[in-house]
Structures are given as C-alpha cells and as structure tokens.
Design an enzyme around this catalytic site. Structure first.
Site, mmCIF file in Angstrom:
data_model
loop_
_atom_site.group_PDB
_atom_site.id
_atom_site.type_symbol
_atom_site.label_atom_id
_atom_site.label_comp_id
_atom_site.label_asym_id
_atom_site.label_seq_id
_atom_site.Cartn_x
_atom_site.Cartn_y
_atom_site.Cartn_z
ATOM 1 C CD GLU A 63 -2.960 1.319 2.381
ATOM 2 O OE1 GLU A 63 -3.434 0.168 2.840
ATOM 3 O OE2 GLU A 63 -3.564 2.234 2.638
ATOM 4 N NE ARG B 72 -9.546 -0.246 9.054
ATOM 5 C CZ ARG B 72 -10.862 -0.100 8.580
ATOM 6 N NH1 ARG B 72 -11.668 -1.167 9.332
ATOM 7 N NH2 ARG B 72 -11.113 0.423 7.593
ATOM 8 C CD GLU C 273 -8.184 -5.006 5.286
ATOM 9 O OE1 GLU C 273 -9.332 -4.026 5.105
ATOM 10 O OE2 GLU C 273 -7.336 -4.351 5.738
HETATM 11 N N1 MTE Z 1 -6.076 -11.775 -1.142
HETATM 12 C C1 MTE Z 1 -5.138 -12.219 -1.981
HETATM 13 N N2 MTE Z 1 -5.008 -13.249 -2.838
HETATM 14 N N3 MTE Z 1 -3.954 -11.282 -2.019
HETATM 15 C C2 MTE Z 1 -3.725 -10.023 -1.395
HETATM 16 O O1 MTE Z 1 -2.877 -9.492 -1.525
HETATM 17 N N4 MTE Z 1 -4.841 -8.653 0.165
HETATM 18 C C3 MTE Z 1 -5.826 -8.460 1.152
HETATM 19 C C4 MTE Z 1 -7.141 -9.047 0.990
HETATM 20 N N5 MTE Z 1 -7.024 -10.344 0.359
HETATM 21 C C5 MTE Z 1 -4.846 -9.768 -0.491
HETATM 22 C C6 MTE Z 1 -5.855 -10.507 -0.400
HETATM 23 C C7 MTE Z 1 -5.848 -7.091 1.709
HETATM 24 S S1 MTE Z 1 -4.753 -6.539 2.908
HETATM 25 C C8 MTE Z 1 -6.979 -6.268 1.199
HETATM 26 S S2 MTE Z 1 -7.206 -4.776 1.938
HETATM 27 C C9 MTE Z 1 -8.190 -6.818 0.465
HETATM 28 O O2 MTE Z 1 -7.785 -8.046 -0.134
HETATM 29 C C10 MTE Z 1 -8.073 -5.707 -0.873
HETATM 30 O O3 MTE Z 1 -8.698 -5.916 -1.789
HETATM 31 P P1 MTE Z 1 -10.412 -5.967 -1.859
HETATM 32 O O4 MTE Z 1 -10.545 -4.236 -1.119
HETATM 33 O O5 MTE Z 1 -10.628 -5.883 -3.242
HETATM 34 O O6 MTE Z 1 -10.962 -6.762 -0.740
HETATM 35 N N1 HPA Z 2 -7.799 0.731 5.581
HETATM 36 C C1 HPA Z 2 -6.638 0.367 4.800
HETATM 37 N N2 HPA Z 2 -5.799 1.091 4.210
HETATM 38 C C2 HPA Z 2 -6.075 2.465 4.694
HETATM 39 C C3 HPA Z 2 -7.084 2.806 5.501
HETATM 40 C C4 HPA Z 2 -7.974 1.936 6.210
HETATM 41 O O1 HPA Z 2 -8.993 2.175 6.687
HETATM 42 N N3 HPA Z 2 -6.580 4.069 5.382
HETATM 43 C C5 HPA Z 2 -5.716 4.558 4.801
HETATM 44 N N4 HPA Z 2 -5.163 3.533 4.198
HETATM 45 MO MO1 MOS Z 3 -5.385 -4.199 3.150
HETATM 46 S S1 MOS Z 3 -4.005 -3.848 4.893
HETATM 47 O O1 MOS Z 3 -6.186 -2.594 3.561
HETATM 48 O O2 MOS Z 3 -4.282 -3.574 2.129
#
Ligand code: MTE
Ligand code: HPA
Ligand code: MOS
Length: 750
Positions: free
Chosen positions: A226, A304, A706
C-alpha cells in the site's frame, strides 16, 4: 465464475513486473542500505564500487532534484538517508549497473562508517524515552472511572502481539522507462499507483502528469504494497531522470525481508470491569504500537485499532488510547486488518482473563456481551443490521457445538499425551477507509465498435479477484458474455487520483463506479435500440447480447445496436465516479459514522496439542460468515480461507525476531515459518450467514478481504484452552504468536 486469472496463473503465463520484456539498454538498480539501526553517517566510500566495470552511477540524496521525502501521512522519511540512519535496511544509495550481478558485486564493495547511537526495538522502551511518531489518540464512551467503582469484578492485564511478514510471493519491484520530454512510465507492483505517481513527482521535482504508473497485477500485497512499493519506484525514476535509460529494480527476497516494514507489534495493557450478570461495564486499554523508524501508515493503523478495540461486544464505558512509538526498526505498515486484529486480540484476552478469574467458560461472557441493534460503538456510530448474534447462534447450532464439546471432553478424558481445545471467535469489522475523503473511485468503460468492452478502474488485482468481480458487474449490467469484457491494467492516465486498493473496500468502491458507468451506457443503447425498433424505450432490455421487447426476444442483437450507435455518433464511452454516502468522522471529537457497514461472523476453532512436544494441529475451523449476498461465493470463500490461515499464522507460527541491535533474525524462510499444508487447518468449513445484505455493498455482496483474518485469533484461545486441560496450574499469558516453545513452557509450568 472462476477467477479470470486462474488459467494464466497455472500455466505460468500471467505477467508480473519481472516478466515484462525489457527494452534495449535496460539498466539494473540495487539499493545500498544501512548496516546499523541508528547512528550518524561519518563516511561512505563508494570509490571501489564506482570503479567496477559495468557500474553506471551510484545515486545518493545529493542527486535528487525535488524533495528527498517519501512520507505519506507525515513527511518524516527520506528516500535516501542523509546524515543519520534510523534502521537496518534504510536505503542510503542506489547503484545502477549493466546487470543485477554487477550491482550486487558493487554493493559489497561499498564501505561505511557509522557513529552508533542507542537503538530502540520495543514500543515500551520508545514510550519511556518519549519517542513518538505523533500525538496519542483516544476514543471515549461513557465514563470508565465511575463505572469501574460499580463493577463486581475488575481485572487488569497485559498482552503482546508480534509483527507479521507479508510474504507476498512477488517481491517488491518496478520497471521505469524514459518517454519523450522527460516523461517517465513506471510499471510497479503497488497497491497504490497514485501514491507512486505523486511521490515520484515530488522527489523528481516535476508535475504528476509527467509520470504514468501502470500496474498489471500483484503477486500478493496484503497491505505490504500500500505504501511500501513506492520507494523502489522512486529510486528507479530518479535514475531514469538522470540517465534517460530504462531502469529495473526487483528486490531479492532477503533484501525485501530486511528493508520493508511488517505488521505492527503491539504491547497493550487493559483493565476490564464486569457486573454480577457478566456484562462488561467498563474497558480501558492502552495500546503501544511499535511503529518503526518513520510514520508510514502507522497513524491510520493506530486509528483502526481504536475502532476495533471492542470487537463484537457492546461496552457502555470505554476509554482506549494508542501511542505510535518510534523505534529503530523498518517502518511498520499496513497488513490485512490494518490494526484491527491487534485491537481485537486484546479484548479477547481481557475476556479470557475474566473468565479464568471467575472459573467460567469464556464463551459465556462473550455471548452475554455481543452487540445488539442500535448499540453505540465507542466512536459514536450506531450499530445497524447487526448480525453478530445471528452468526454466533448459527455457529452453535449448525455446527452442533454441544456435540463438539462433548467429543472434546471425551477425548481429553481418555488421552493423557494429547489434549484438545476449542474456542469461539466472533468478528465485527468496519468497511470503508477510516479516513472519509479516501472513499471514492472511478471507472472508465469503453464499448468498442465491434461490441467488445474494455474496463479501467482504480482497483489493483492482487489475487483477491477484484478484476473478476468488475467483469461480472459489467457483463451482467450490459447483458453480454464475460468473454466480451476485458479488464485493462490499472493505469494513472486512464483512472487518476485513486485511493489505494485497500480497506477491503475496492470491489465496493470501484464496482459501484463500474455499475454506474455501465448503467449510463445501457441507457444510451436503449434509446438507440428503441429508435431502431420504433418502440418505446421502456419496453427495451438487454440480455444474452440480444435486445428484448417487454421480456420477449427480438431480432436485434448487441453488435447491431453498438454499430448503429456509432453511426448516430452516440458516445460509447463512460467515466463514472462513486463516493460512499452517509459516512463521516470528526477527529476533533473522535465521533462519527466512519463505516458504510460492518461485516460479521463467528468461527469455532478446534486444536489438538501434543503435550510431550508442545506442537499442535488445527483440527478444524468452522465458520459462519456474513457475505451479505455474495456475488461470487467461490472467490469469497477463498478469501475467507486465505484470511483465516494468514490469521492463524500470525497467532501461532510466524515469529518475527529482531536482536537488540535491530537486526532481523527471521530473515529467511528457514527462520520464518508461515503455515504450510501441514500446519493449515485440516478442515475448514464455511457456511454463509443468511442475511439480506446491505445496499452499501456492491450488489449487496459484502467486502470480504480482511475480516476473515481475525478468525485466526480463535486459534490462540483454542491452544490456551487445551493447555489448561493438561496443566490446570497454567497461568494465562497473552503473548502471540503461540509458538510450540511457548506452548511447551505453558504445559509444564508450575
Ligand atoms: N487476497 C489475496 N489473494 N492477495 C492479497 O494481497 N490482500 C488483502 C485482501 N485479500 C490480498 C487478498 C487485503 S490486505 C485487502 S485490504 C483486500 O484483499 C484488498 O482487496 P479488496 O478491497 O478488493 O478486498
Ligand atoms: N484501511 C486500509 N488502508 C488504509 C486505510 C484503512 O482504513 N486508511 C488508509 N489506508
Ligand atoms: Mo489491506 S491491509 O487494507 O491493504
């Protein structure tokens, strides 16, 4: 529908940064980083490295034309150290050579003299020395001080949860190429293309429009990309600006492990008060977050933690405080759950401690205190469409908890060397970036004149299958086959000013934008079709690439309507913008409505301990999960399984270890153990909770990335429960991960 990448992945055809064809004359970068965790740089001798055949140039902060600054939330992080270093692995210089091998050789030839300063590796020590990233934050509900006086039982305790390595399969990396007029195109393995673009522009001292960032897909991010995909891209871009040659930089696994931040370790102290009827009346907690040497995302992560400090429980009197403590470790960063898991571990520990004191089952206290409709969270949001009790009761009933427990009792009574333990873990996780202004996204949809469709969004595909979901939304809304829709790369010139792919909100935010764009396009095509058929547009609908008249199939197909739209000069492109309604948060009061909705669920975890060896196996995890109305249950169950196993890893096996000098000891896969097929649960059962979903989620399909990670916390308490069965004298400790060593000590402590 299957993940659209699965075919390419298993055939090894999917492209990652390292797979891109390199241009003629491509050079290779490598960072030279600090060997000491804290000190003043007295001298760096680059002469031998510079003289090595094939070394083109070694860049330092002196070569930066803009600002030597990459801090996002707080400007406290130089790209390359100037006079002082603050962690082992901090970049000091950037070697650019004709090959990776030469760059590596050159790095070994650099010598550095550092006048060492005291090294801080723990949050507690940082707090004692007054080393903080920013001011502490505090959330308050009711009045804990008065409430504690009226409580029947008040118990205090402390917890520790360690960091976690992201271990994305694809290490950090980028490829930057010079374009005309000083423009630079960067392919990056980042969750945040816009932050890469913005930071590159700032460090290079040029406008954002001169930088194009393209992301094909990531081989995993998990939060680790990120913010921390940025520095490598900036380094390569500085070199491109100067050399006007393409520069590639892919980190080796060891460099990645050493130089990047991880999940934040937390040291926390709590005080919990409950009444005779087992209601938690008051809860105070102080979180010490080990932020590392610079802010990175720590302040947002700390926030958070406060949001999730009471997990799935209603507590009328709450005071939570978090200190982001500056230490001499790599800046810790986002990791699936974003501080939420660390907060939830503490309340679960507090409840376990209370249960132990009262000599009752932990789940009784958990159950009595579950959130109800219209309960208030400590941050002021009123809980609505609450499904926690529903998921809890469903888990108990559908998985027949009574039977599971009596089987465990029977097993434990008839075994001496092996003991089983069980736990229930409820989760309540808020969906939205906690920083309200970040909750927006855009989608750019083109219908090409042959009827095929291309979609660009701000979403980054990183294995979570967001692209598949975008494709589903488009094909469903436009009424065309999924083979007609293509997901383009994530590119800052097509979709600008994006929030990172994070907070589990990507499918919601970008999906709503795709939906909006497709609806607009279909409206236009409806008009075209109505004219072609000389009927009223209210009779027209699109399905299976055919126009339907009042639900009856017509002779007019999708291609013909698109062709006619072209002739009539109707725009076949739409760009839509979505922002989450309702949400707001006032940081001066620490109150508001930060989340669009919450995701709920309950996991039952069963483990077996080998009481001779201290080793354990997770027999089963049984989950009732609130998907809302899942738009792709296969993908969503995959997210639950992956998140769960990653959470179990954090709580049990994965042990980040730094020595007192701030050197990472767990610096290879031989010393850092992530769950493999043998240590993953032997069975995972996931049953979707039956709910109506929420309109705030895309197609009522709730965010899923998550929340499931936090089911893994259940493993800690199941192990604890099993130890107790073997050694009734065991004093509960809350020190994660619960490695076999710690289990063994617990089994035999007096
Ligand atoms: N799943 C896979 N296969 N690979 C990833 O890197 N990242 C996780 C989750 N699932 C991840 C994953 C994290 S930290 C987040 S925030 C969400 O996917 C982000 O994607 P989304 O917002 O589309 O759920
Ligand atoms: N979640 C994940 N990533 C972020 C957030 C959050 O709430 N705020 C800023 N980056
Ligand atoms: Mo997920 S820790 O919000 O990339």
């Amino acid at each position: 529908m299957k993940n659209i990448d699965s075919f390419g992945h298993v055939r090894g055809e999917s492209l990652f940064v390292d797979d891109i064809n390199t241009n003629h004359g491509t050079l290779y970068g490598l960072a030279f980083d600090s060997p000491k965790a804290h000190g003043i740089i007295k001298n760096v001798d680059y002469s031998k490295a510079k003289n090595l055949n094939g070394v083109i140039k070694i860049f330092t902060y002196k070569d930066i034309l803009g600002e030597n600054q990459i801090g996002g939330i707080i400007p406290d992080e130089p790209l390359w150290a100037e006079n002082e270093v603050h962690f082992i692995g901090q970049p000091i210089a950037f070697i650019v050579a004709e090959s990776e091998a030469i760059a590596k050789k050159a790095r070994a030839l650099i010598t550095i003299k550092i006048e060492e300063k005291p090294v801080i590796t723990t949050a507690k020590e940082a707090k004692e020395k007054g080393e903080f990233i920013n001011a502490p934050r505090s959330f308050k509900l009711g009045d804990t001080t008065t409430s504690f006086k009226n409580c029947e039982y008040v118990i205090e305790g402390e917890t520790f949860s360690n960091g976690q390595e992201h271990l994305y399969l694809e290490t950090q990396g980028c490829y930057a190429i010079p374009m005309e007029n000083g423009n630079i195109k960067i392919t990056s393995s980042t969750q945040g293309p816009t932050s890469v673009q913005k930071t590159v522009a700032k460090v290079l001292g040029i406008a954002m429009h001169k930088i194009e960032v393209d992301v094909i897909r990531l081989g995993g991010g998990f939060g680790g990309k990120e913010d921390q995909a940025t520095p490598w891209a900036v380094m390569a871009a500085v070199a491109v600006q100067y050399l006007k040659k393409p520069v590639k930089y892919i980190l080796s696994r060891q460099d990645d492990l050493r130089m990047t931040g991880k999940r934040h370790p937390y040291e926390s102290t709590f005080k919990i008060g409950i009444s005779k009827d087992l209601k938690i009346q008051a809860y105070e907690v102080e979180f010490l977050q080990n932020s590392g040497a610079a802010a990175d995302l720590s302040p947002a992560i700390a926030e958070r933690t406060l949001f999730h400090a009471t997990n799935s429980y209603f507590i009328p009197n709450v005071t939570t405080t978090v200190h982001s403590c500056r230490t001499n470790l790599p800046p810790n960063t986002a990791f699936r759950g974003f501080g939420g898991p660390q907060g939830m571990f503490v309340i679960e520990a507090a409840i376990a401690q209370v249960a132990e004191k009262l000599g009752i089952d932990k789940k009784i206290i958990q159950e009595v205190n579950l959130l109800h409709e219209n309960d208030e969270f400590s941050y002021g949001q009123i809980a609505t469409q609450v499904e926690i009790k529903n998921s809890w009761t469903s888990a108990k009933n559908k998985f027949n908890l009574d039977k599971l427990e009596s089987e465990i009792t029977h097993f434990n009574n008839s075994n001496t060397q092996f003991k089983k333990g069980i736990s229930l873990m409820p989760i309540t996780f808020g969906i939205s970036f906690t920083n309200t202004p970040m909750n927006h996204a855009r989608a750019l949809v083109h219908i090409y004149q042959d009827g095929s469709v291309g979609i660009s969004t701000g979403a980054v595909e990183m294995g979570q299958s967001v692209n598949t979901k975008m494709l589903q939304i488009a094909s469903q809304t436009l009424g065309i086959a999924s083979s007609k829709v293509k997901l383009e790369t994530t590119n800052t010139t097509r979709v600008a000013n994006t929030s990172p792919t994070a907070a589990s909100a990507t499918a919601d935010l970008n999906g709503k934008a795709v939906l909006q764009a497709c609806n607009t396009l279909i409206e236009r095509l409806t008009n075209v079709a109505a004219t072609m058929l000389s009927i009223d547009k209210s009779a027209v609908s699109f399905k299976n690439e055919t126009v339907f008249i009042n639900g009856e199939k017509s002779n007019l197909n999708w291609e013909k309507v698109v062709e006619q739209a072209m002739l009539e000069r109707v725009s076949l492109t739409e760009n839509a913008h979505y922002t989450t309604p309702i949400i707001h948060f006032d940081k001066t009061k620490e109150k508001g409505h930060p989340f669009a909705y919450h995701v709920y669920g309950t996991a039952i975890t069963i483990v077996t301990l080998d009481c001779l060896r201290g080793t354990y196996e997770t027999d089963a995890v049984k989950i009732i999960h609130d998907f809302g109305n899942s738009m792709n249950i296969g993908i969503d169950k995959g997210q639950v399984e992956g998140g769960l196993v990653q959470g179990i890893g954090w709580m049990t096996l994965e042990e980040i270890s730094y020595n007192n000098e701030g050197k990472l000891l767990s610096n290879a896969l031989s010393t850092y153990k992530v769950p493999d097929v043998f240590s993953a649960p032997k069975s995972i059962e996931i049953i979707p909770l039956e709910t109506t979903g929420t309109k705030m989620a895309i197609l009522k399909s709730k965010a899923v990335g998550e929340p499931p990670l936090m089911y893994g916390i259940g493993a800690y308490f199941a192990i604890q429960n099993a130890i107790k069965k073997f050694n009734p004298n065991y004093n509960l400790k809350f020190n994660a991960p619960f490695t076999p060593e710690k289990v063994l000590i617990g089994l035999y402590e007096k």
